[in-house]
Design a protein around this motif. Sequence first.
Motif, mmCIF file in Angstrom:
data_model
loop_
_atom_site.group_PDB
_atom_site.id
_atom_site.type_symbol
_atom_site.label_atom_id
_atom_site.label_comp_id
_atom_site.label_asym_id
_atom_site.label_seq_id
_atom_site.Cartn_x
_atom_site.Cartn_y
_atom_site.Cartn_z
ATOM 1 N N ASP A 130 -45.888 -55.220 6.825
ATOM 2 C CA ASP A 130 -47.088 -54.967 7.623
ATOM 3 C C ASP A 130 -47.632 -53.573 7.311
ATOM 4 O O ASP A 130 -47.232 -52.571 7.895
ATOM 5 C CB ASP A 130 -46.708 -55.082 9.107
ATOM 6 N N THR A 131 -48.542 -53.552 6.352
ATOM 7 C CA THR A 131 -49.170 -52.300 5.929
ATOM 8 C C THR A 131 -50.668 -52.419 6.157
ATOM 9 O O THR A 131 -51.289 -53.376 5.683
ATOM 10 C CB THR A 131 -48.887 -52.028 4.440
ATOM 11 N N PRO A 132 -51.276 -51.476 6.882
ATOM 12 C CA PRO A 132 -52.722 -51.568 7.147
ATOM 13 C C PRO A 132 -53.543 -51.604 5.858
ATOM 14 O O PRO A 132 -53.155 -51.008 4.844
ATOM 15 C CB PRO A 132 -53.012 -50.291 7.944
ATOM 16 N N LEU A 133 -54.665 -52.314 5.924
ATOM 17 C CA LEU A 133 -55.532 -52.455 4.757
ATOM 18 C C LEU A 133 -55.949 -51.103 4.188
ATOM 19 O O LEU A 133 -55.931 -50.902 2.965
ATOM 20 C CB LEU A 133 -56.786 -53.271 5.126
ATOM 21 N N ASP A 134 -56.286 -50.147 5.063
ATOM 22 C CA ASP A 134 -56.751 -48.848 4.556
ATOM 23 C C ASP A 134 -55.652 -48.110 3.798
ATOM 24 O O ASP A 134 -55.916 -47.412 2.821
ATOM 25 C CB ASP A 134 -57.315 -47.982 5.691
ATOM 26 N N VAL A 135 -54.394 -48.312 4.221
ATOM 27 C CA VAL A 135 -53.268 -47.692 3.509
ATOM 28 C C VAL A 135 -53.086 -48.364 2.149
ATOM 29 O O VAL A 135 -52.870 -47.691 1.134
ATOM 30 C CB VAL A 135 -51.977 -47.780 4.342
ATOM 31 N N CYS A 136 -53.205 -49.686 2.112
ATOM 32 C CA CYS A 136 -53.093 -50.414 0.842
ATOM 33 C C CYS A 136 -54.190 -49.971 -0.129
ATOM 34 O O CYS A 136 -53.941 -49.801 -1.323
ATOM 35 C CB CYS A 136 -53.196 -51.921 1.080
ATOM 36 N N GLU A 137 -55.381 -49.767 0.406
ATOM 37 C CA GLU A 137 -56.495 -49.311 -0.438
ATOM 38 C C GLU A 137 -56.261 -47.908 -0.969
ATOM 39 O O GLU A 137 -56.603 -47.593 -2.106
ATOM 40 C CB GLU A 137 -57.814 -49.370 0.334
ATOM 41 N N GLN A 138 -55.681 -47.046 -0.140
ATOM 42 C CA GLN A 138 -55.375 -45.683 -0.591
ATOM 43 C C GLN A 138 -54.343 -45.703 -1.706
ATOM 44 O O GLN A 138 -54.433 -44.949 -2.671
ATOM 45 C CB GLN A 138 -54.876 -44.840 0.584
ATOM 46 N N ARG A 139 -53.349 -46.572 -1.563
ATOM 47 C CA ARG A 139 -52.313 -46.670 -2.606
ATOM 48 C C ARG A 139 -52.924 -47.270 -3.870
ATOM 49 O O ARG A 139 -52.804 -46.712 -4.949
ATOM 50 C CB ARG A 139 -51.169 -47.576 -2.129
ATOM 51 N N ASP A 140 -53.501 -48.457 -3.721
ATOM 52 C CA ASP A 140 -54.181 -49.192 -4.797
ATOM 53 C C ASP A 140 -53.530 -48.955 -6.166
ATOM 54 O O ASP A 140 -54.187 -48.485 -7.106
ATOM 55 C CB ASP A 140 -55.658 -48.791 -4.841
ATOM 56 N N PRO A 141 -52.214 -49.275 -6.304
ATOM 57 C CA PRO A 141 -51.504 -48.937 -7.545
ATOM 58 C C PRO A 141 -52.085 -49.575 -8.803
ATOM 59 O O PRO A 141 -51.930 -49.037 -9.897
ATOM 60 C CB PRO A 141 -50.077 -49.453 -7.282
ATOM 61 N N LYS A 142 -52.768 -50.711 -8.655
ATOM 62 C CA LYS A 142 -53.328 -51.397 -9.828
ATOM 63 C C LYS A 142 -54.842 -51.210 -9.945
ATOM 64 O O LYS A 142 -55.459 -51.774 -10.854
ATOM 65 C CB LYS A 142 -53.000 -52.897 -9.759
ATOM 66 N N GLY A 143 -55.430 -50.471 -9.006
ATOM 67 C CA GLY A 143 -56.874 -50.270 -9.033
ATOM 68 C C GLY A 143 -57.676 -51.504 -8.665
ATOM 69 O O GLY A 143 -58.866 -51.597 -8.953
ATOM 70 N N LEU A 144 -57.022 -52.470 -7.987
ATOM 71 C CA LEU A 144 -57.679 -53.742 -7.701
ATOM 72 C C LEU A 144 -58.659 -53.644 -6.542
ATOM 73 O O LEU A 144 -59.709 -54.300 -6.556
ATOM 74 C CB LEU A 144 -56.616 -54.813 -7.410
ATOM 75 N N TYR A 145 -58.314 -52.859 -5.534
ATOM 76 C CA TYR A 145 -59.227 -52.729 -4.396
ATOM 77 C C TYR A 145 -60.552 -52.091 -4.835
ATOM 78 O O TYR A 145 -61.629 -52.508 -4.407
ATOM 79 C CB TYR A 145 -58.588 -51.915 -3.270
ATOM 80 N N GLU A 146 -60.444 -51.088 -5.669
ATOM 81 C CA GLU A 146 -61.646 -50.423 -6.165
ATOM 82 C C GLU A 146 -62.537 -51.417 -6.906
ATOM 83 O O GLU A 146 -63.766 -51.457 -6.707
ATOM 84 C CB GLU A 146 -61.269 -49.258 -7.087
ATOM 85 N N LYS A 147 -61.908 -52.253 -7.749
ATOM 86 C CA LYS A 147 -62.672 -53.259 -8.482
ATOM 87 C C LYS A 147 -63.279 -54.291 -7.531
ATOM 88 O O LYS A 147 -64.420 -54.725 -7.712
ATOM 89 C CB LYS A 147 -61.774 -53.964 -9.507
ATOM 90 N N ALA A 148 -62.504 -54.667 -6.502
ATOM 91 C CA ALA A 148 -63.005 -55.657 -5.534
ATOM 92 C C ALA A 148 -64.189 -55.104 -4.751
ATOM 93 O O ALA A 148 -65.170 -55.818 -4.506
ATOM 94 C CB ALA A 148 -61.882 -56.064 -4.590
#
Length: 198
Positions: A130-148
């Motif tokens: 259970d990790t908040p979306l904003d934390v996952c976006e900050q991590r974004d280890p593969k750069g996928l959120y940025e692309k999305a």
Amino acid sequence: MANNIVWHEHKIDKQARAEAKKQKPCVIWFTGLSGSGKSTIANILEQKLHAQGKQTYLLDGDNVRHGLCGDLGFSDKDRVENIRRISEVSKLFVDAGLIVITAFISPFRTDRDSARQTLDKGEFVEVFVDTPLDVCEQRDPKGLYEKARKGDIKDFTGIGSDYQSPLNPECHLKFNGEDAEQSADQLIEQLKQQGYLD
């Protein structure tokens, strides 16, 4: 299902294989958003179980898409088929007496419920990272959120496609800056308390 096929019973069954391995076979099914820490914690968990002499196999979402599910995309239909295949593979590994660890976003509750139903009672352990979306976006280890966010990736879970959190997972890990090693230890304690590990 194909016609003209018959299930062959084998003399060596799941119980015999489990007894030989001195462990309780099960599927430890990690679910959570991309970047939540599923694969990291699952990898540490497998290392710790291996050090204890447990026989395990780790199925990771990206790795499986290099082979078994290499023909699938990320539409809702393909996601359902991806999880169906993983469920069937997991069932075979449990039958072999292994502790199976899976790390998949597996965003839909119905798919996770179907995975549970392929196994015998008590063999499916849902672990919600259970990790908040904003934390996952900050991590974004593969750069996928940025692309999305730019529209380069469509149907990305949490952005263009829904993620349905588990309602009653066997194990619930809040992973918001916590240490991954400690989270794996916490999970092992939960698994012991619930009788999955001795």
